[in-house]
Design an enzyme around this catalytic site. Structure first.
Site, PDB file in Angstrom:
ATOM      1  N   HIS A 147      -8.039   6.964  -1.458  1.00  0.00           N
ATOM      2  CA  HIS A 147      -6.759   6.387  -1.867  1.00  0.00           C
ATOM      3  C   HIS A 147      -6.790   6.254  -3.392  1.00  0.00           C
ATOM      4  O   HIS A 147      -7.861   6.076  -3.976  1.00  0.00           O
ATOM      5  CB  HIS A 147      -6.658   5.005  -1.209  1.00  0.00           C
ATOM      6  CG  HIS A 147      -5.347   4.308  -1.362  1.00  0.00           C
ATOM      7  ND1 HIS A 147      -5.009   3.614  -2.498  1.00  0.00           N
ATOM      8  CD2 HIS A 147      -4.301   4.185  -0.515  1.00  0.00           C
ATOM      9  CE1 HIS A 147      -3.807   3.092  -2.334  1.00  0.00           C
ATOM     10  NE2 HIS A 147      -3.349   3.418  -1.138  1.00  0.00           N
ATOM     11  N   ASP A 155     -14.711   1.400   0.774  1.00  0.00           N
ATOM     12  CA  ASP A 155     -13.326   0.952   0.890  1.00  0.00           C
ATOM     13  C   ASP A 155     -13.034   0.769   2.376  1.00  0.00           C
ATOM     14  O   ASP A 155     -12.920   1.748   3.114  1.00  0.00           O
ATOM     15  CB  ASP A 155     -12.408   2.004   0.244  1.00  0.00           C
ATOM     16  CG  ASP A 155     -10.931   1.681   0.442  1.00  0.00           C
ATOM     17  OD1 ASP A 155     -10.612   0.753   1.205  1.00  0.00           O
ATOM     18  OD2 ASP A 155     -10.109   2.385  -0.166  1.00  0.00           O
ATOM     19  N   GLN A 194      -8.927   0.592   5.724  1.00  0.00           N
ATOM     20  CA  GLN A 194      -8.458   1.158   6.999  1.00  0.00           C
ATOM     21  C   GLN A 194      -9.488   1.048   8.118  1.00  0.00           C
ATOM     22  O   GLN A 194      -9.248   1.567   9.212  1.00  0.00           O
ATOM     23  CB  GLN A 194      -8.075   2.636   6.805  1.00  0.00           C
ATOM     24  CG  GLN A 194      -6.952   2.874   5.826  1.00  0.00           C
ATOM     25  CD  GLN A 194      -5.607   2.313   6.289  1.00  0.00           C
ATOM     26  OE1 GLN A 194      -5.421   1.978   7.461  1.00  0.00           O
ATOM     27  NE2 GLN A 194      -4.679   2.194   5.368  1.00  0.00           N
ATOM     28  N   LYS A 221      -3.482  -5.719   6.007  1.00  0.00           N
ATOM     29  CA  LYS A 221      -3.655  -4.597   6.943  1.00  0.00           C
ATOM     30  C   LYS A 221      -4.359  -5.042   8.221  1.00  0.00           C
ATOM     31  O   LYS A 221      -4.548  -4.266   9.142  1.00  0.00           O
ATOM     32  CB  LYS A 221      -4.448  -3.468   6.273  1.00  0.00           C
ATOM     33  CG  LYS A 221      -3.639  -2.768   5.173  1.00  0.00           C
ATOM     34  CD  LYS A 221      -4.362  -1.563   4.642  1.00  0.00           C
ATOM     35  CE  LYS A 221      -3.868  -1.135   3.282  1.00  0.00           C
ATOM     36  NZ  LYS A 221      -2.625  -0.358   3.332  1.00  0.00           N
ATOM     37  N   CYS A 238      -0.370   7.770  -1.297  1.00  0.00           N
ATOM     38  CA  CYS A 238      -1.284   7.356  -2.375  1.00  0.00           C
ATOM     39  C   CYS A 238      -2.614   8.101  -2.290  1.00  0.00           C
ATOM     40  O   CYS A 238      -3.681   7.506  -2.528  1.00  0.00           O
ATOM     41  CB  CYS A 238      -1.538   5.846  -2.367  1.00  0.00           C
ATOM     42  SG  CYS A 238      -0.069   4.901  -2.663  1.00  0.00           S
TER      43      CYS A 238
HETATM   44  N1  PMP Z   1      -7.656   2.083   0.313  1.00  0.00           N
HETATM   45  C1  PMP Z   1      -7.111   2.585   1.424  1.00  0.00           C
HETATM   46  C2  PMP Z   1      -7.923   3.538   2.252  1.00  0.00           C
HETATM   47  C3  PMP Z   1      -5.826   2.224   1.788  1.00  0.00           C
HETATM   48  O1  PMP Z   1      -5.276   2.728   2.900  1.00  0.00           O
HETATM   49  C4  PMP Z   1      -5.097   1.304   0.995  1.00  0.00           C
HETATM   50  C5  PMP Z   1      -3.689   0.893   1.335  1.00  0.00           C
HETATM   51  N2  PMP Z   1      -2.860   1.939   1.740  1.00  0.00           N
HETATM   52  C6  PMP Z   1      -5.724   0.805  -0.159  1.00  0.00           C
HETATM   53  C7  PMP Z   1      -6.992   1.214  -0.448  1.00  0.00           C
HETATM   54  C8  PMP Z   1      -5.029  -0.163  -1.052  1.00  0.00           C
HETATM   55  O2  PMP Z   1      -4.824  -1.382  -0.399  1.00  0.00           O
HETATM   56  P1  PMP Z   1      -3.943  -2.515  -1.071  1.00  0.00           P
HETATM   57  O3  PMP Z   1      -2.662  -1.859  -1.490  1.00  0.00           O
HETATM   58  O4  PMP Z   1      -3.764  -3.512   0.014  1.00  0.00           O
HETATM   59  O5  PMP Z   1      -4.699  -3.041  -2.225  1.00  0.00           O
END
Ligand code: PMP
Length: 407
Positions: A125, A202, A205, A228, A366
């Site tokens: 991401h 990270d 997910q 999430k 993203c």
């Molecule tokens: N890493 C991953 C794999 C994600 O899916 C996301 C959110 N789509 C993020 C980071 C960022 O999370 P946040 O916007 O809650 O900071």
């Protein structure tokens, strides 16, 4: 708790699910972006503001002490949930993004020199790419990238060849928010540790969908977002091993993070407060703990099994439709389906499905390097949560079939 037999009572825990959208029952399949909240979490937030709102840590008065106890109990809940050795290894942040920025800043400033290398993967991401690029601009570090194959699986042989004696950190996602791939992070961490390289995972997910134990994985840093995992927005977690967090310079300066301040010399507070400058989101932390209790009550293994059942059901049905291209077909997959239907643009598909009450995400999610890999602009993404049903998947498949007919 067996989810399938209790699905109606589970759905009743989530008030938003009874909504209609464009006069259709809401079919919410955008859970990788954010999840809906159960009553227990909503009520916890209400209780926080109606019964125990007072700033934490500084007060001698009753409410402040209650709020402090709740906030620290929430930290202990997260510690136990992640299997961390110490509560002070749990830092509350605004979310995954802030947690990674914290590590990029504080680990980067402490341990990285010009020419040092870090490794990320092609399926990250943006929040696990851009903070490192900002560090690259400040410090002149080198960013190396683990490629993935057509199934959306990381190439571990390529990873092995990326390590050098300048490698200082590896930062990789546990589960891809686009491909759904569950990466073998335990093996990846072991590969890095053999070379004395610490690893950030990270978990944005993964934590909502599979059981995670940071000590078993031996992760050096593990990050996730509250929103999430059925918790509130604006709260998230950085787990870090004590030895790293103690050695790292602070991220932000302000109240809470100091021991003593004078114009001559300021000293910093101990963990975890050293990394929690300013008033923390103590209502968010207690509501996040409530969300964790919610998933623990059901059981992470039950959640994983049920979501795999939904994934397999949806994949079969979508395959039967024909003309669906899937991005991410790893055997180890979380309940995320990224696809392209015929030549129909994902925005058109998403917009028309919305008219049928079906909420999906469209675009690059993203993760533009993944789009570049496949030479596409974006995908249509369905992502599932513990409250989704096969009937909702049927509605999705019927909706896609209807849009296909239109085109
Ligand atoms: N890493 C991953 C794999 C994600 O899916 C996301 C959110 N789509 C993020 C980071 C960022 O999370 P946040 O916007 O809650 O900071």
């Amino acid at each position: 708790m067996d989810i399938l037999t209790n699905i109606e009572s589970i759905r009743a825990d989530f008030p938003i699910l009874t909504q209609t959208v464009h006069n259709r029952p809401l079919v919410y399949l955008d859970n990788a972006a954010t999840t809906q909240k159960p009553w227990s979490v909503i009520k916890k937030i209400e209780e926080g503001y109606t019964q125990q709102n007072a700033n934490v840590h500084r007060g001698v008065h009753f409410l402040s002490q209650m709020a402090t106890e709740a906030h620290e109990a929430a930290r202990a809940t997260v510690q136990q949930f992640l299997g961390a050795a110490h509560a002070h290894e749990i830092i509350f942040t605004r979310g995954t993004t802030e947690s990674i920025n914290l590590v990029a800043h504080s680990f980067g400033e402490t341990f990285l020199q010009t020419g040092d290398e870090i490794i990320v993967s092609e399926m990250e991401h943006h929040s696990n790419i851009v903070p490192w690029q900002l560090l690259q601009q400040r410090k002149g570090i080198v960013i190396k990238v683990i490629p993935f194959n057509e199934q959306g699986e990381l190439d571990l042989e390529a990873l092995a060849s990326l390590f050098t004696d300048r490698t200082k950190l590896l930062a990789v996602t546990h589960v891809s928010n686009v491909l759904g791939t569950v990466n073998p992070v335990k093996d990846i961490i072991a590969m890095a540790h053999v070379r004395q390289v610490p690893v950030l995972i990270d978990g944005a997910q993964s934590v909502p969908h599979i059981a995670v134990n940071v000590q078993d994985l031996d992760a050096d840093f593990y990050v996730f977002s509250g929103h999430k995992i059925y918790g509130p927005t604006g709260i998230g977690v950085l787990y870090g091993k004590e030895k790293w967090l103690n050695a790292m310079v602070p991220y932000q300066g302000g109240g809470e993070m100091i021991a003593q301040v004078s114009f001559e010399k300021t000293t910093f507070n101990e963990l975890p407060y050293k990394f929690e400058a300013g008033t923390p989101d103590f209502i968010g932390s207690t509501a996040l703990a409530e969300a964790i209790r919610y998933v623990q009550n059901i059981g992470m293994d039950q959640i994983a099994a049920y979501e795999t059942y939904l994934l397999n059901y949806a994949t079969d049905k979508l395959q039967q439709l024909g003309d669906v291209r899937f991005f991410g077909t790893s055997l180890h997959k979380s309940a995320v389906i990224s696809m392209q239907v015929g030549n129909i643009h994902h925005y058109d598909m998403g917009t028309l499905l919305d008219k049928l009450g079906i909420a999906l995400r469209t675009g690059h999610h993203c993760a533009q390097p993944i789009m570049k890999h496949y030479g596409i602009e974006g995908t249509l993404r369905a992502s599932f949560a513990l409250y989704n049903t096969t009937a909702e998947i049927d509605a999705l498949v019927a909706g896609i079939a209807r849009v296909k007919q239109l085109f």
